[in-house]
Design a protein around this motif. Structure first.
Motif, PDB file in Angstrom:
ATOM      1  N   GLN A 225     -29.220  10.001 -40.928  1.00 32.55           N
ATOM      2  CA  GLN A 225     -29.816  10.491 -42.180  1.00 32.55           C
ATOM      3  C   GLN A 225     -29.602   9.534 -43.351  1.00 32.55           C
ATOM      4  O   GLN A 225     -30.308   9.605 -44.343  1.00 32.55           O
ATOM      5  N   ASP A 226     -28.631   8.664 -43.247  1.00 33.36           N
ATOM      6  CA  ASP A 226     -28.382   7.751 -44.357  1.00 33.36           C
ATOM      7  C   ASP A 226     -28.978   6.368 -44.132  1.00 33.36           C
ATOM      8  O   ASP A 226     -28.593   5.394 -44.771  1.00 33.36           O
ATOM      9  N   THR A 227     -29.901   6.288 -43.221  1.00 39.74           N
ATOM     10  CA  THR A 227     -30.593   5.032 -42.951  1.00 39.74           C
ATOM     11  C   THR A 227     -31.725   4.861 -43.967  1.00 39.74           C
ATOM     12  O   THR A 227     -32.503   5.786 -44.175  1.00 39.74           O
TER      13      THR A 227
ATOM     14  N   ASP B 287     -30.497  -8.452 -49.277  1.00 40.71           N
ATOM     15  CA  ASP B 287     -31.100  -9.540 -48.509  1.00 40.71           C
ATOM     16  C   ASP B 287     -30.714  -9.495 -47.037  1.00 40.71           C
ATOM     17  O   ASP B 287     -31.482  -9.926 -46.192  1.00 40.71           O
ATOM     18  N   PHE B 288     -29.503  -8.990 -46.764  1.00 36.93           N
ATOM     19  CA  PHE B 288     -29.078  -8.971 -45.361  1.00 36.93           C
ATOM     20  C   PHE B 288     -30.129  -8.254 -44.517  1.00 36.93           C
ATOM     21  O   PHE B 288     -30.540  -8.720 -43.476  1.00 36.93           O
ATOM     22  N   ILE B 289     -30.508  -7.078 -44.992  1.00 36.90           N
ATOM     23  CA  ILE B 289     -31.452  -6.267 -44.231  1.00 36.90           C
ATOM     24  C   ILE B 289     -32.832  -6.922 -44.249  1.00 36.90           C
ATOM     25  O   ILE B 289     -33.442  -7.151 -43.206  1.00 36.90           O
TER      26      ILE B 289
ATOM     27  N   THR C 210     -21.468  -1.838 -38.856  1.00 33.97           N
ATOM     28  CA  THR C 210     -22.327  -1.216 -39.852  1.00 33.97           C
ATOM     29  C   THR C 210     -23.619  -2.048 -39.919  1.00 33.97           C
ATOM     30  O   THR C 210     -23.648  -3.188 -39.465  1.00 33.97           O
ATOM     31  N   PHE C 211     -24.641  -1.467 -40.493  1.00 38.10           N
ATOM     32  CA  PHE C 211     -25.893  -2.197 -40.659  1.00 38.10           C
ATOM     33  C   PHE C 211     -25.650  -3.526 -41.360  1.00 38.10           C
ATOM     34  O   PHE C 211     -26.142  -4.564 -40.945  1.00 38.10           O
TER      35      PHE C 211
END
Ligand code: ATP
Ligand code: MG
Length: 772
Positions: free
Chosen positions: A242-244, A210-212, A92-93
């Motif tokens: 679409q959920d990005t 913060d991860f992103i 996952t992201f």
């Protein structure tokens, strides 16, 4: 195995195959409706990348949930073998970014042992930030954070703090810095954000956002990190695009500057905008990758024609749709959708159980429960089903249960953290709080004292505690308390020794679990007590909690390490490293609310929120509690669409996702009166489904969905609501409802119907419906 690869390609249709095999150097965008084989095509795409010679460990596949990640790994593994599939980074992201942050933690002002701030700690940090804002400088930065490590923060979490948490979340999910707020003239916002960030740095913590954001920082500010990522991630595929969120998209763009990127998605299924998901990502992709190729898949392989048509009619009511898609299917029309009106939540459960028994009884090898799912808007709805299923001995798996937020799990995790080198104060504090005997007050006194000593001596919490319990520092404690404290510390130390000696991770975790005192066995939740205490007692049994954790460990080990056994893996990575990775894994699970698949019995009914049902499919699907106020979710009976629930269009997409999970048979249930005896109306979305596609089964007088007035008298229309299908309303009548009915609904007092009143109202409904 090229043969298997071609076999796989052969199972795809022309369009899907074209997408899977298209030039890997050209950015690819696949937009298509539910059940059209997007995920299947994405698997084909990964297989093509492998065939083109890209090493598996240089392929990055992004999925939205951990469950989807392991599903994809299985499907790829079936073609190229498990060993190869394991090397591909399917994640996952969040877990991808977490990994990146851990690797380069020192560049972010943290150590690689940084802790992950979940909702609880975030709230505490906000309260502290607010305090700093109000009282100017603080002598002990992060005091509130430290003092109430696991205190009852929920009760003290005031509205203002809530507002700030929302603000910080928003700022972070849009990547805004304090400086930007300053420029805009929002000085208060800027300082809250700045204080909050400082608190996190001083506590060696990162929160989920913060991860992103920190990953973006790493890629943009550190050329060496950027270069390393470019070399490592030679090809990227993204499912559920679409959920990005905008920030996640930005990260993707940075990672994919080599153009080897495939995105797969459906804007009509975008249901995470409260998490910052942003469908405009499709347009950004078109703009940022001008040489991209776009492929549409138009055939639905999943559902019967009745379901496809109904779902298509529903989604046509949305005006903000950006990608025109056709929905066809060669599948048989199948049976009509059943819309069922139930008089109570109990009868709703009873109906579902009856139908489950009916549907599953025919099979010879026992009942096949694995093909059935019950979907609901909110977690709370699932609880009643858990009780009924348990009573009737129907096996089920719950997705979306707040398992990882359980006190017992939190406590075990804190204990585990103390065994890691460089563990900071938080986990020690929580572990002591858990393990010290005595009541809340007594514990608090001891913890406060340790805190005071550590502040005074400027030493860590644990060394202060060690000094106190070895009686090096005088305190006002009883002798027994000192002895007990010493005992607790020595247990914790011996667990660390256990880890150092490279014991198996499972053994470490079960020892940690066995340390928990009795009261954790009796962990209760408010909801449970309201239900008469009959619910989830066995879930709260520490043994079953531990068992679940153990299943997670084996799931985790088999996914992340090449050998499935515990023994070999320790040699490979070391117990400490494995434990660290496992703690991260569990922390991420908390965000997803998703339990691993391993412990799930395949032959069980799935109970899940609609949000978590994304990408999955079942033969038979029950959408329960399909009431206006539930879906669309409204704040209160007479309220407008709930802020967190976002717009009505998003609620419609959610209903669309729910409907399109069904392969063969779809049931939609709504209740007429809730447990507080409040009158409920069926979801307005039911009116948008063409009448010939469903059968109504009522209890008593049937509700005529199509004859409900469009001019709602009990709900405010949220913006964006456009119904193409005009309900049949008698034009001569000023109000479609009879007067009495209207006054019943308008009168707040009468909204709380006694059972007999409900019968009256039902009668009026019936009467009114007949007159139309
Ligand atoms: P969602 O939008 O819900 O994620 P999706 O577009 O990802 O759906 P898949 O899950 O890939 O769709 O496929 C839906 C179902 O259709 C699966 O059971 C899959 O096996 C089947 N399917 C996909 N493509 C084909 C095909 N070409 N022939 C037969 N069945 C197919
Ligand atoms: Mg899919």
């Amino acid at each position: 195995a090229p043969r298997k690869y071609y076999e796989y390609l052969h199972s795809l249709n022309d369009k899907q195959r074209e997408a899977a095999c298209s030039d890997v150097a050209v950015p690819l965008m696949i937009v298509a409706g539910p059940g059209s084989g997007k995920t299947s095509t994405m698997v084909g795409r990964v297989l093509t990348l492998l065939k083109e010679g890209i090493p598996p460990s240089n392929i990055l596949a992004m999925t939205f949930t951990t469950a989807a990640a392991s599903e994809m790994r299985d499907r790829i593994g079936a073609v190229v073998g498990k060993a190869v599939a394991k090397e591909i980074i399917i994640s996952t992201f969040h877990s991808f970014c977490l990994q990146l942050c851990r690797t380069h933690a020192e560049k972010l002002g943290r150590t690689s042992e940084f802790i992950i701030y979940g909702h609880g700690q975030q709230r505490r940090a906000i309260i502290e930030a607010e305090r700093l804002l109000e009282h100017g400088k603080s002598d002990g930065l992060g005091d509130a954070v430290k003092q109430q490590y696991d205190g009852d923060i929920k009760h003290s979490f005031k509205d203002k703090a809530k507002k700030w948490l929302k603000f910080v979340t928003q700022a972070k999910s849009s990547g805004q810095t304090p400086e930007e707020y300053e420029k805009k003239g929002d000085l208060t916002g800027a300082s809250i954000l700045r204080h909050y960030n400082e608190i996190l740095v001083s506590c060696n913590a990162l929160d989920y956002h913060d991860f992103i954001n920190s990953s973006i920082t790493l890629l943009t500010k550190f050329p060496e990190v950027y270069k390393e990522c470019q070399n490592t991630w030679q090809a990227i595929v993204v499912d559920e695009f679409q959920d990005t969120s905008a920030m996640q998209y930005f990260l993707l763009k940075l990672l994919a500057s080599h153009n080897h990127i495939t995105i797969v998605g459906d804007d009509d299924q975008s249901i995470f905008s409260f998490n910052g998901a942003d469908v405009s990502g499709f347009d950004s992709f078109r703009r940022d990758f001008p040489n991209h190729k776009e492929i549409r898949l138009n055939k639905n392989y999943r559902s019967t024609r009745a379901i496809v048509e109904a779902a298509t009619a529903l989604i046509h009511n949305n005006t903000k749709r950006c990608n025109h898609k056709l929905a066809e299917t060669d599948n048989p029309s199948g049976s009509k959708i059943t819309v069922k009106e139930c008089h109570s939540e109990d009868s709703q459960c009873a109906f579902v159980i009856d139908k489950i028994i009916e549907t599953t009884s025919s099979s010879a090898e026992g009942r096949d429960f694995g093909k059935i799912a019950v979907l609901y808007r909110r977690q709370i709805t699932g609880k009643a089903f858990q009780v009924s299923f348990r009573n009737r001995k129907i096996p089920f798996n719950v997705h979306g249960v707040a398992f990882y937020r359980k006190k017992a799990i939190k406590a075990i995790m804190a204990i585990l953290r103390t065994t890691l080198p460089g563990c900071d104060d938080g986990p020690w504090r929580q572990a002591l709080k858990t393990l010290l005997p005595g009541d809340k007050e007594e514990k608090k006194k001891i913890i406060d004292h340790v805190e005071k000593i550590s502040l005074a001596r400027k030493c860590s919490f644990i060394s202060a505690a060690t000094d106190i319990f070895s009686a090096k520092v005088s305190g006002t404690f009883k002798r027994t308390q000192i002895t007990q404290g010493r005992k607790v510390l020595s247990t914790l130390y011996s667990l660390s020794k256990f880890v150092e000696r490279e014991q198996s991770v499972s053994a470490v975790i079960s020892s940690a679990g066995n340390m928990l005192p009795q009261q954790y066995l009796l962990e209760k939740r408010a909801v449970i007590d309201n239900d008469g205490g009959k619910l989830l007692n066995e879930d709260n049994d520490i043994r079953s909690v531990l068992q679940f954790l153990m299943d997670d460990v084996s799931d985790f080990l088999s996914t992340h390490f090449s050998s499935s056994g515990d023994a070999n893996q320790t040699e490979e990575k070391g117990c400490t490293a494995t434990l660290k990775a496992f703690i991260d894994y569990i922390s991420l699970r908390e965000t997803e609310n998703f339990r691993s698949r391993k412990e799930e019995n395949k032959n069980s009914i799935t109970l899940t929120t609609i949000h978590q049902s994304k990408g999955l499919e079942w033969d038979v699907v029950f959408i329960v509690q399909a009431n206006d106020s539930e879906i669309p979710l409204l704040h209160e009976y007479n309220g407008t669409v709930k802020e967190a629930g976002c717009t009505l269009e998003e609620e419609r997409r959610l209903f669309y996702v729910a409907m399109t999970r069904a392969r063969k048979k779809l049931y939609i249930l709504h209740v007429t009166v809730d447990s507080h005896r409040q009158l409920l109306l069926p979801s307005r979305f039911l009116r948008e489904i063409p009448g010939h596609l469903f059968d109504i089964q009522g209890e008593g007088p049937a509700t005529k969905y199509h004859e409900q007035p469009s001019g709602d008298i009990s709900f405010d229309h949220a913006e964006g609501e456009t119904s193409t299908e005009k309900p049949i309303v008698n034009q001569n009548e000023t109000s479609p409802y009879p007067e009495l009915m209207q006054s019943c609904l308008a009168n707040d007092f009468l909204k709380r119907f006694e059972i007999d009143d409900r019968a009256v109202v039902s009668h009026i409904f019936h009467h009114w419906a007949k007159r139309q």
